[in-house]
Scaffold this motif. Structure first.
Motif, PDB file in Angstrom:
ATOM      1  N   ALA A  97       0.848  -1.197   0.000  1.00 19.82           N
ATOM      2  CA  ALA A  97       0.000   0.000   0.000  1.00 19.82           C
ATOM      3  C   ALA A  97       0.878   1.239   0.000  1.00 19.82           C
ATOM      4  O   ALA A  97       1.911   1.279   0.679  1.00 19.82           O
ATOM      5  CB  ALA A  97      -0.927   0.014   1.220  1.00 19.82           C
ATOM      6  N   THR A  98       0.477   2.223  -0.765  1.00 22.87           N
ATOM      7  CA  THR A  98       1.178   3.491  -0.721  1.00 22.87           C
ATOM      8  C   THR A  98       0.885   4.191   0.602  1.00 22.87           C
ATOM      9  O   THR A  98      -0.023   3.802   1.339  1.00 22.87           O
ATOM     10  CB  THR A  98       0.785   4.365  -1.921  1.00 22.87           C
ATOM     11  N   LEU A  99       1.637   5.250   0.914  1.00 25.91           N
ATOM     12  CA  LEU A  99       1.669   5.745   2.291  1.00 25.91           C
ATOM     13  C   LEU A  99       0.325   6.221   2.820  1.00 25.91           C
ATOM     14  O   LEU A  99      -0.051   5.896   3.946  1.00 25.91           O
ATOM     15  CB  LEU A  99       2.720   6.860   2.415  1.00 25.91           C
ATOM     16  N   THR A 100      -0.412   6.992   2.040  1.00 24.80           N
ATOM     17  CA  THR A 100      -1.705   7.481   2.536  1.00 24.80           C
ATOM     18  C   THR A 100      -2.651   6.311   2.792  1.00 24.80           C
ATOM     19  O   THR A 100      -3.288   6.222   3.849  1.00 24.80           O
ATOM     20  CB  THR A 100      -2.334   8.454   1.529  1.00 24.80           C
ATOM     21  N   LEU A 143      -0.788  -8.039  -4.342  1.00 24.77           N
ATOM     22  CA  LEU A 143      -1.747  -6.982  -4.648  1.00 24.77           C
ATOM     23  C   LEU A 143      -1.197  -5.655  -4.170  1.00 24.77           C
ATOM     24  O   LEU A 143      -0.568  -5.586  -3.111  1.00 24.77           O
ATOM     25  CB  LEU A 143      -3.077  -7.280  -3.935  1.00 24.77           C
ATOM     26  N   GLY A 144      -1.433  -4.611  -4.946  1.00 21.34           N
ATOM     27  CA  GLY A 144      -1.040  -3.271  -4.537  1.00 21.34           C
ATOM     28  C   GLY A 144      -2.236  -2.344  -4.449  1.00 21.34           C
ATOM     29  O   GLY A 144      -3.173  -2.439  -5.255  1.00 21.34           O
ATOM     30  N   LEU A 145      -2.226  -1.460  -3.461  1.00 20.79           N
ATOM     31  CA  LEU A 145      -3.225  -0.402  -3.321  1.00 20.79           C
ATOM     32  C   LEU A 145      -2.456   0.906  -3.493  1.00 20.79           C
ATOM     33  O   LEU A 145      -1.667   1.282  -2.623  1.00 20.79           O
ATOM     34  CB  LEU A 145      -3.891  -0.452  -1.946  1.00 20.79           C
ATOM     35  N   ILE A 146      -2.673   1.588  -4.612  1.00 21.85           N
ATOM     36  CA  ILE A 146      -1.820   2.720  -4.939  1.00 21.85           C
ATOM     37  C   ILE A 146      -2.613   4.014  -5.129  1.00 21.85           C
ATOM     38  O   ILE A 146      -3.802   3.982  -5.424  1.00 21.85           O
ATOM     39  CB  ILE A 146      -0.958   2.441  -6.188  1.00 21.85           C
ATOM     40  N   GLU A 147      -1.904   5.135  -4.990  1.00 21.44           N
ATOM     41  CA  GLU A 147      -2.511   6.462  -5.120  1.00 21.44           C
ATOM     42  C   GLU A 147      -2.237   7.088  -6.483  1.00 21.44           C
ATOM     43  O   GLU A 147      -2.840   8.098  -6.831  1.00 21.44           O
ATOM     44  CB  GLU A 147      -1.954   7.376  -4.026  1.00 21.44           C
ATOM     45  N   VAL A 161     -11.532   3.936  -5.355  1.00 19.29           N
ATOM     46  CA  VAL A 161     -12.350   5.003  -4.781  1.00 19.29           C
ATOM     47  C   VAL A 161     -11.693   6.345  -5.101  1.00 19.29           C
ATOM     48  O   VAL A 161     -10.478   6.443  -5.223  1.00 19.29           O
ATOM     49  CB  VAL A 161     -12.499   4.822  -3.252  1.00 19.29           C
ATOM     50  N   ASP A 162     -12.519   7.380  -5.253  1.00 19.23           N
ATOM     51  CA  ASP A 162     -11.989   8.717  -5.537  1.00 19.23           C
ATOM     52  C   ASP A 162     -11.295   9.297  -4.309  1.00 19.23           C
ATOM     53  O   ASP A 162     -11.660   9.008  -3.164  1.00 19.23           O
ATOM     54  CB  ASP A 162     -13.118   9.654  -5.956  1.00 19.23           C
ATOM     55  N   ASP A 163     -10.294  10.115  -4.590  1.00 18.57           N
ATOM     56  CA  ASP A 163      -9.554  10.801  -3.536  1.00 18.57           C
ATOM     57  C   ASP A 163      -9.278  12.217  -4.016  1.00 18.57           C
ATOM     58  O   ASP A 163      -9.413  12.514  -5.215  1.00 18.57           O
ATOM     59  CB  ASP A 163      -8.240  10.062  -3.240  1.00 18.57           C
ATOM     60  N   GLU A 164      -8.909  13.099  -3.098  1.00 15.00           N
ATOM     61  CA  GLU A 164      -8.606  14.473  -3.491  1.00 15.00           C
ATOM     62  C   GLU A 164      -7.496  15.023  -2.608  1.00 15.00           C
ATOM     63  O   GLU A 164      -7.521  14.858  -1.383  1.00 15.00           O
ATOM     64  CB  GLU A 164      -9.847  15.355  -3.363  1.00 15.00           C
ATOM     65  N   ASP A 263      -7.333  21.601 -10.038  1.00 12.78           N
ATOM     66  CA  ASP A 263      -7.850  20.230 -10.012  1.00 12.78           C
ATOM     67  C   ASP A 263      -6.854  19.307  -9.321  1.00 12.78           C
ATOM     68  O   ASP A 263      -5.790  19.011  -9.856  1.00 12.78           O
ATOM     69  CB  ASP A 263      -8.117  19.743 -11.437  1.00 12.78           C
ATOM     70  N   LEU A 264      -7.196  18.859  -8.131  1.00 10.88           N
ATOM     71  CA  LEU A 264      -6.327  17.966  -7.372  1.00 10.88           C
ATOM     72  C   LEU A 264      -7.006  16.625  -7.100  1.00 10.88           C
ATOM     73  O   LEU A 264      -6.664  15.920  -6.161  1.00 10.88           O
ATOM     74  CB  LEU A 264      -5.940  18.630  -6.043  1.00 10.88           C
ATOM     75  N   LYS A 265      -7.964  16.274  -7.945  1.00  9.38           N
ATOM     76  CA  LYS A 265      -8.663  14.993  -7.794  1.00  9.38           C
ATOM     77  C   LYS A 265      -7.812  13.855  -8.352  1.00  9.38           C
ATOM     78  O   LYS A 265      -7.034  14.033  -9.287  1.00  9.38           O
ATOM     79  CB  LYS A 265     -10.009  15.029  -8.510  1.00  9.38           C
ATOM     80  N   ARG A 266      -8.004  12.680  -7.789  1.00 12.72           N
ATOM     81  CA  ARG A 266      -7.314  11.476  -8.250  1.00 12.72           C
ATOM     82  C   ARG A 266      -8.124  10.262  -7.803  1.00 12.72           C
ATOM     83  O   ARG A 266      -9.205  10.408  -7.217  1.00 12.72           O
ATOM     84  CB  ARG A 266      -5.899  11.406  -7.685  1.00 12.72           C
ATOM     85  N   GLN A 267      -7.593   9.078  -8.059  1.00 17.33           N
ATOM     86  CA  GLN A 267      -8.246   7.847  -7.616  1.00 17.33           C
ATOM     87  C   GLN A 267      -7.253   6.968  -6.881  1.00 17.33           C
ATOM     88  O   GLN A 267      -6.060   6.978  -7.172  1.00 17.33           O
ATOM     89  CB  GLN A 267      -8.795   7.062  -8.816  1.00 17.33           C
ATOM     90  N   PHE A 268      -7.757   6.247  -5.896  1.00 19.94           N
ATOM     91  CA  PHE A 268      -7.023   5.119  -5.353  1.00 19.94           C
ATOM     92  C   PHE A 268      -7.310   3.930  -6.270  1.00 19.94           C
ATOM     93  O   PHE A 268      -8.451   3.730  -6.710  1.00 19.94           O
ATOM     94  CB  PHE A 268      -7.484   4.790  -3.941  1.00 19.94           C
ATOM     95  N   ASN A 269      -6.289   3.135  -6.544  1.00 18.22           N
ATOM     96  CA  ASN A 269      -6.421   2.030  -7.495  1.00 18.22           C
ATOM     97  C   ASN A 269      -5.907   0.725  -6.916  1.00 18.22           C
ATOM     98  O   ASN A 269      -5.011   0.710  -6.059  1.00 18.22           O
ATOM     99  CB  ASN A 269      -5.628   2.335  -8.778  1.00 18.22           C
ATOM    100  N   PHE A 270      -6.453  -0.377  -7.411  1.00 18.83           N
ATOM    101  CA  PHE A 270      -5.879  -1.702  -7.192  1.00 18.83           C
ATOM    102  C   PHE A 270      -4.907  -1.978  -8.328  1.00 18.83           C
ATOM    103  O   PHE A 270      -5.184  -1.640  -9.486  1.00 18.83           O
ATOM    104  CB  PHE A 270      -6.954  -2.794  -7.215  1.00 18.83           C
ATOM    105  N   VAL A 271      -3.787  -2.607  -8.023  1.00 19.94           N
ATOM    106  CA  VAL A 271      -2.859  -3.011  -9.076  1.00 19.94           C
ATOM    107  C   VAL A 271      -2.492  -4.480  -8.867  1.00 19.94           C
ATOM    108  O   VAL A 271      -2.127  -4.903  -7.772  1.00 19.94           O
ATOM    109  CB  VAL A 271      -1.597  -2.113  -9.107  1.00 19.94           C
TER     110      VAL A 271
END
Length: 315
Positions: A97-100, A143-147, A161-164, A263-271
């Motif tokens: 998992a990435t830090l956040t 599995l990775g959970l990345i930002e 899920v969306d993140d900002e 615009d500082l929107k992004r998504q959390f993703n599965f990899v």
């Protein structure tokens, strides 16, 4: 069969570690026994699976093709063994998992997962996006959970899920009391940012691409908590996920600086690796992650609870 599961375990361990000594340590074997197992496997099929570069072993074309199939066979064998022994749980799971995500979501999700699947074993690695992507690509993680994003040809990215991100300051900072903060107001400020290679920095640099050369980056830090403490102490302003700032904003120790048009929107993703066999454990954990974020529009709106049912608060 000409090969044994032990030989495949050795192949997989060396493929992951690129080192006989580290593979031997991971398997609790002697280095000589590990080398002999690989040599016997290659001799039996009159083939080479690794290129030798000094003490470092790199999978060659045949080895890279064989590795995911060997891992799948071992995963299925472990599931069969557990079934024969009447064990409960879903086996072992290696998550990155990435830090956040790692600091604010993953540990709590893993706790829920292990409660639902008693007897399971989970390892969690918390690193930046580029490191997680590299480890999933080399099968070191299931599995990775990345930002951030990834364009690695061997990996499959699935939105979660969306993140900002949000720009923030200490409550006594001059910009904190200014109404209608503009992009130009940020140019002369000292910045405390995540390091390059992180998903957070990737999104920030993209959003500020026209101003990057003008920004004064005072500090680059690997941890969100360190960035929060630096901003609280008045060293400058920062930009991290709203999820990481949720309780600081509630307490008033930090305040958001809302900049129109940024615009500082992004998504959390599965990899996942495209060739990775989806074990029962991987499938179960992915399902849990999706259930937790169902009908949630943004990561900081996720409500995770402790075993006693009380909502988690981040300090």
């Amino acid at each position: 069969m000409k090969f044994s599961l032990r030989q495949l375990e050795v192949l997989v361990a060396i493929g992951r570690e690129s080192s006989v000594s580290r593979a031997a340590e991971a398997l609790s074997m002697t280095q000589s026994a590990t080398s002999m197992a690989l040599a016997e496997l290659e001799r039996q099929f009159n083939t080479r699976l690794f290129d030798r570069q000094g003490k470092r072993l790199q999978l060659n074309t045949e080895g890279r093709e064989l590795l995911p199939r060997a891992m799948e066979l071992l995963d299925r064998a472990q599931e069969l063994e557990a079934l024969l022994e009447g064990k409960i749980g879903t086996g072992s799971l290696r998550i990155g998992a990435t830090l956040t995500i790692g600091n604010y979501l993953a540990t709590l999700l893993i706790g829920d997962y292990m409660q639902q699947n008693p007897g399971s074993r989970v390892e969690l690695a918390v690193q930046n996006t580029s490191t997680i992507i590299d480890q999933v690509a080399h099968f070191k993680l299931d599995l990775g959970l990345i930002e951030g994003d990834s364009y690695h040809p061997d990996l499959q990215i699935t939105p979660w899920v969306d993140d900002e991100l949000v720009i923030f300051a200490a409550p006594d900072h001059p910009l904190a009391s200014k109404s209608g903060v503009k992009l130009q107001d940020l140019i002369n400020e000292n910045w405390i940012l995540r390091e390059r290679g992180s998903g957070t920095r990737q999104v920030f640099d993209a959003a500020m691409r026209h101003q990057l050369t003008n920004l004064k980056v005072l500090l680059e830090l690997e941890h969100t908590e360190a960035i929060k403490r630096a901003v609280e102490s008045g060293l400058g302003i920062g930009c991290i996920s709203r999820l990481a700032l949720k309780d600081a904003f509630r307490r008033g120790s930090l305040v958001p600086l809302e900049i129109a048009g940024l615009d500082l929107k992004r998504q959390f993703n599965f990899v996942l690796h495209k060739q990775k066999f989806l074990t029962a454990g991987i499938s179960s954990f992915l399902q849990l992650c999706r259930e937790v974020t169902e009908n949630v529009s943004r990561s900081d709106l996720i409500i995770l609870r402790k075993p006693d049912g009380k909502p988690v608060e981040y300090r």
